[in-house]
Motif scaffolding. Structure first.
Motif, PDB file in Angstrom:
ATOM      1  N   ILE A 185       0.838  -1.205   0.000  1.00  0.00           N
ATOM      2  CA  ILE A 185       0.000   0.000   0.000  1.00  0.00           C
ATOM      3  C   ILE A 185       0.872   1.253   0.000  1.00  0.00           C
ATOM      4  O   ILE A 185       0.605   2.215  -0.732  1.00  0.00           O
ATOM      5  N   VAL A 186       1.949   1.234   0.805  1.00  0.00           N
ATOM      6  CA  VAL A 186       2.865   2.375   0.839  1.00  0.00           C
ATOM      7  C   VAL A 186       3.513   2.583  -0.528  1.00  0.00           C
ATOM      8  O   VAL A 186       3.611   3.706  -1.029  1.00  0.00           O
ATOM      9  N   LEU A 187       3.940   1.491  -1.170  1.00  0.00           N
ATOM     10  CA  LEU A 187       4.572   1.605  -2.476  1.00  0.00           C
ATOM     11  C   LEU A 187       3.606   2.148  -3.523  1.00  0.00           C
ATOM     12  O   LEU A 187       3.949   3.031  -4.316  1.00  0.00           O
ATOM     13  N   PHE A 188       2.390   1.641  -3.526  1.00  0.00           N
ATOM     14  CA  PHE A 188       1.415   2.094  -4.510  1.00  0.00           C
ATOM     15  C   PHE A 188       1.015   3.545  -4.266  1.00  0.00           C
ATOM     16  O   PHE A 188       0.830   4.315  -5.199  1.00  0.00           O
ATOM     17  N   LEU A 189       0.875   3.921  -2.983  1.00  0.00           N
ATOM     18  CA  LEU A 189       0.532   5.310  -2.675  1.00  0.00           C
ATOM     19  C   LEU A 189       1.652   6.253  -3.092  1.00  0.00           C
ATOM     20  O   LEU A 189       1.396   7.342  -3.616  1.00  0.00           O
ATOM     21  N   SER A 190       2.889   5.841  -2.868  1.00  0.00           N
ATOM     22  CA  SER A 190       4.010   6.686  -3.281  1.00  0.00           C
ATOM     23  C   SER A 190       4.044   6.808  -4.803  1.00  0.00           C
ATOM     24  O   SER A 190       4.343   7.881  -5.340  1.00  0.00           O
ATOM     25  N   THR A 191       3.711   5.713  -5.504  1.00  0.00           N
ATOM     26  CA  THR A 191       3.650   5.763  -6.959  1.00  0.00           C
ATOM     27  C   THR A 191       2.529   6.673  -7.420  1.00  0.00           C
ATOM     28  O   THR A 191       2.672   7.415  -8.406  1.00  0.00           O
ATOM     29  N   LEU A 192       1.417   6.636  -6.717  1.00  0.00           N
ATOM     30  CA  LEU A 192       0.304   7.541  -7.035  1.00  0.00           C
ATOM     31  C   LEU A 192       0.742   8.990  -6.905  1.00  0.00           C
ATOM     32  O   LEU A 192       0.477   9.813  -7.791  1.00  0.00           O
ATOM     33  N   VAL A 193       1.456   9.308  -5.818  1.00  0.00           N
ATOM     34  CA  VAL A 193       1.872  10.697  -5.574  1.00  0.00           C
ATOM     35  C   VAL A 193       2.821  11.183  -6.659  1.00  0.00           C
ATOM     36  O   VAL A 193       2.630  12.250  -7.248  1.00  0.00           O
ATOM     37  N   PHE A 194       3.877  10.398  -6.961  1.00  0.00           N
ATOM     38  CA  PHE A 194       4.836  10.908  -7.925  1.00  0.00           C
ATOM     39  C   PHE A 194       4.287  10.859  -9.356  1.00  0.00           C
ATOM     40  O   PHE A 194       4.699  11.658 -10.215  1.00  0.00           O
ATOM     41  N   SER A 195       3.338   9.979  -9.648  1.00  0.00           N
ATOM     42  CA  SER A 195       2.722   9.970 -10.971  1.00  0.00           C
ATOM     43  C   SER A 195       1.810  11.178 -11.159  1.00  0.00           C
ATOM     44  O   SER A 195       1.793  11.793 -12.235  1.00  0.00           O
ATOM     45  N   VAL A 196       1.049  11.521 -10.111  1.00  0.00           N
ATOM     46  CA  VAL A 196       0.205  12.723 -10.178  1.00  0.00           C
ATOM     47  C   VAL A 196       1.096  13.958 -10.317  1.00  0.00           C
ATOM     48  O   VAL A 196       0.815  14.860 -11.135  1.00  0.00           O
ATOM     49  N   ALA A 197       2.179  14.014  -9.531  1.00  0.00           N
ATOM     50  CA  ALA A 197       3.105  15.143  -9.627  1.00  0.00           C
ATOM     51  C   ALA A 197       3.718  15.214 -11.017  1.00  0.00           C
ATOM     52  O   ALA A 197       3.904  16.307 -11.573  1.00  0.00           O
ATOM     53  N   PHE A 198       4.012  14.057 -11.585  1.00  0.00           N
ATOM     54  CA  PHE A 198       4.575  14.017 -12.926  1.00  0.00           C
ATOM     55  C   PHE A 198       3.589  14.581 -13.948  1.00  0.00           C
ATOM     56  O   PHE A 198       3.959  15.354 -14.833  1.00  0.00           O
ATOM     57  N   GLY A 199       2.314  14.198 -13.837  1.00  0.00           N
ATOM     58  CA  GLY A 199       1.310  14.742 -14.731  1.00  0.00           C
ATOM     59  C   GLY A 199       1.126  16.235 -14.554  1.00  0.00           C
ATOM     60  O   GLY A 199       0.896  16.971 -15.518  1.00  0.00           O
ATOM     61  N   LEU A 200       1.251  16.709 -13.316  1.00  0.00           N
ATOM     62  CA  LEU A 200       1.094  18.139 -13.040  1.00  0.00           C
ATOM     63  C   LEU A 200       2.225  18.970 -13.630  1.00  0.00           C
ATOM     64  O   LEU A 200       2.090  20.195 -13.765  1.00  0.00           O
ATOM     65  N   THR A 201       3.328  18.311 -13.989  1.00  0.00           N
ATOM     66  CA  THR A 201       4.422  19.029 -14.634  1.00  0.00           C
ATOM     67  C   THR A 201       3.923  19.767 -15.873  1.00  0.00           C
ATOM     68  O   THR A 201       4.361  20.884 -16.166  1.00  0.00           O
ATOM     69  N   ALA A 202       2.994  19.149 -16.600  1.00  0.00           N
ATOM     70  CA  ALA A 202       2.469  19.755 -17.825  1.00  0.00           C
ATOM     71  C   ALA A 202       1.546  20.935 -17.545  1.00  0.00           C
ATOM     72  O   ALA A 202       1.267  21.726 -18.445  1.00  0.00           O
ATOM     73  N   LEU A 203       1.053  21.043 -16.318  1.00  0.00           N
ATOM     74  CA  LEU A 203       0.109  22.109 -15.976  1.00  0.00           C
ATOM     75  C   LEU A 203       0.770  23.288 -15.271  1.00  0.00           C
ATOM     76  O   LEU A 203       0.126  24.320 -15.070  1.00  0.00           O
ATOM     77  N   CYS A 204       2.020  23.119 -14.874  1.00  0.00           N
ATOM     78  CA  CYS A 204       2.721  24.203 -14.192  1.00  0.00           C
ATOM     79  C   CYS A 204       2.965  25.372 -15.151  1.00  0.00           C
ATOM     80  O   CYS A 204       3.118  25.186 -16.360  1.00  0.00           O
ATOM     81  N   LYS A 205       3.018  26.568 -14.583  1.00  0.00           N
ATOM     82  CA  LYS A 205       3.149  27.783 -15.396  1.00  0.00           C
ATOM     83  C   LYS A 205       4.486  28.496 -15.230  1.00  0.00           C
ATOM     84  O   LYS A 205       4.825  29.365 -16.021  1.00  0.00           O
ATOM     85  N   ASN A 206       5.243  28.146 -14.178  1.00  0.00           N
ATOM     86  CA  ASN A 206       6.510  28.837 -13.965  1.00  0.00           C
ATOM     87  C   ASN A 206       7.509  27.940 -13.242  1.00  0.00           C
ATOM     88  O   ASN A 206       7.189  26.806 -12.849  1.00  0.00           O
ATOM     89  N   PHE A 207       8.699  28.467 -13.079  1.00  0.00           N
ATOM     90  CA  PHE A 207       9.802  27.699 -12.497  1.00  0.00           C
ATOM     91  C   PHE A 207       9.503  27.244 -11.080  1.00  0.00           C
ATOM     92  O   PHE A 207       9.773  26.092 -10.715  1.00  0.00           O
ATOM     93  N   TRP A 208       8.927  28.108 -10.252  1.00  0.00           N
ATOM     94  CA  TRP A 208       8.720  27.770  -8.845  1.00  0.00           C
ATOM     95  C   TRP A 208       7.646  26.703  -8.670  1.00  0.00           C
ATOM     96  O   TRP A 208       7.712  25.890  -7.738  1.00  0.00           O
ATOM     97  N   GLN A 209       6.668  26.659  -9.553  1.00  0.00           N
ATOM     98  CA  GLN A 209       5.701  25.567  -9.522  1.00  0.00           C
ATOM     99  C   GLN A 209       6.378  24.245  -9.870  1.00  0.00           C
ATOM    100  O   GLN A 209       6.079  23.208  -9.276  1.00  0.00           O
ATOM    101  N   GLN A 210       7.313  24.295 -10.817  1.00  0.00           N
ATOM    102  CA  GLN A 210       8.077  23.090 -11.151  1.00  0.00           C
ATOM    103  C   GLN A 210       8.934  22.631  -9.981  1.00  0.00           C
ATOM    104  O   GLN A 210       9.119  21.437  -9.760  1.00  0.00           O
ATOM    105  N   VAL A 211       9.461  23.577  -9.212  1.00  0.00           N
ATOM    106  CA  VAL A 211      10.246  23.227  -8.027  1.00  0.00           C
ATOM    107  C   VAL A 211       9.399  22.435  -7.040  1.00  0.00           C
ATOM    108  O   VAL A 211       9.828  21.396  -6.511  1.00  0.00           O
ATOM    109  N   LEU A 212       8.169  22.887  -6.779  1.00  0.00           N
ATOM    110  CA  LEU A 212       7.274  22.179  -5.855  1.00  0.00           C
ATOM    111  C   LEU A 212       6.950  20.780  -6.360  1.00  0.00           C
ATOM    112  O   LEU A 212       6.913  19.817  -5.587  1.00  0.00           O
ATOM    113  N   VAL A 213       6.720  20.670  -7.664  1.00  0.00           N
ATOM    114  CA  VAL A 213       6.411  19.365  -8.253  1.00  0.00           C
ATOM    115  C   VAL A 213       7.598  18.421  -8.112  1.00  0.00           C
ATOM    116  O   VAL A 213       7.437  17.244  -7.743  1.00  0.00           O
ATOM    117  N   ARG A 214       8.802  18.902  -8.379  1.00  0.00           N
ATOM    118  CA  ARG A 214       9.987  18.053  -8.276  1.00  0.00           C
ATOM    119  C   ARG A 214      10.271  17.643  -6.835  1.00  0.00           C
ATOM    120  O   ARG A 214      10.747  16.527  -6.577  1.00  0.00           O
TER     121      ARG A 214
END
Length: 233
Positions: A88-117
């Motif tokens: 469950i921990v592994l799958f949840l961590s995969t969920l978090v970084f996959s969602v963050a990865f998808g949000l990379t395309a929605l970020c508008k500036n450098f500092w938003q990318q910093v939070l995603v990374r």
């Protein structure tokens, strides 16, 4: 012999297959930023260096150290039971970084990318220590070398996929499509998490394999076929 009995016979190898996929996905997400260029990030200045360097690696290394120390075992080498909570921990961590990865395309500036990374680095730091603990628990010492070799192929497969598939998607469809496409995998992982919490571990593995590998595998295969057909023209 029932389906679950067949699963029991190959239990350790099925788990290793799941873990290897998660490791591949983790590394693919990490490498894609190098070939799918984000237009408002200056790749010749400190911005790119910070995103792929300190912003990601420091939190990744620190998180990995914390999770390793908190999840270390001092057993005598005997096989130990693997709990569904670890998955469950592994799958949840995969969920978090996959969602963050998808949000990379929605970020508008450098500092938003910093939070995603930062989110990606912390979530991905879970994968290796938990996977290593599970592998050591499922395989006897004389098979651990083979198991870890299979697990570590995820690094090299992810690197080759990002350089070929990732760059092709960037050249033909723009920089966002790669991040969005592989962020969609988070939906498959989330379904796997709900199945894991509702069913016994062996049943959950079957669902995880079908959902994560089936749907995600179709995505990889279709993209590679399209890429090969284009190169053949």
């Amino acid at each position: 012999m029932s389906a679950l009995s067949s699963v029991s016979q190959y239990y350790g190898w099925i788990v290793l297959f799941v873990l290897s996929f998660l490791y591949l996905l983790e590394n693919f997400d990490r490498y894609l930023i190098s070939v799918s260029v984000i237009p408002y990030i200056d790749y010749s200045s400190y911005e790119y260096s910070l995103l792929v360097g300190p912003v990601f690696t420091i939190i990744y290394a620190f998180g990995g150290l914390v999770f390793t120390l908190s999840h270390s075992d001092t057993g005598n080498g005997a096989l130990r039971k693997v709990s569904s909570g670890q998955f469950i921990v592994l799958f949840l961590s995969t969920l978090v970084f996959s969602v963050a990865f998808g949000l990379t395309a929605l970020c508008k500036n450098f500092w938003q990318q910093v939070l995603v990374r930062l989110c990606m680095g912390l979530a991905q730091s879970v994968i290796t220590p938990f996977s290593a603990s599970i592998i050591r628990g499922l395989f006897p010492p004389d098979q651990c070398g083979t198991a870890f070799s299979i697990f570590n192929t995820g690094v090299y497969l992810a690197f080759s996929m990002s350089l070929s598939l990732g760059e092709w998607m960037y050249d033909d469809y723009g920089w966002k499509i790669g991040y969005i496409s592989f962020g969609i995998i988070a939906g498959n992982v989330w379904v796997s998490v709900t199945q894991t919490s509702a069913l016994q571990l062996q049943q959950a593995l079957v669902y995880s394999m079908i959902l994560c590998y089936g749907l995600s595998g179709i995505l990889f295969i279709c993209a590679y076929v399209a890429m090969i057909r284009k190169l053949a023209r």
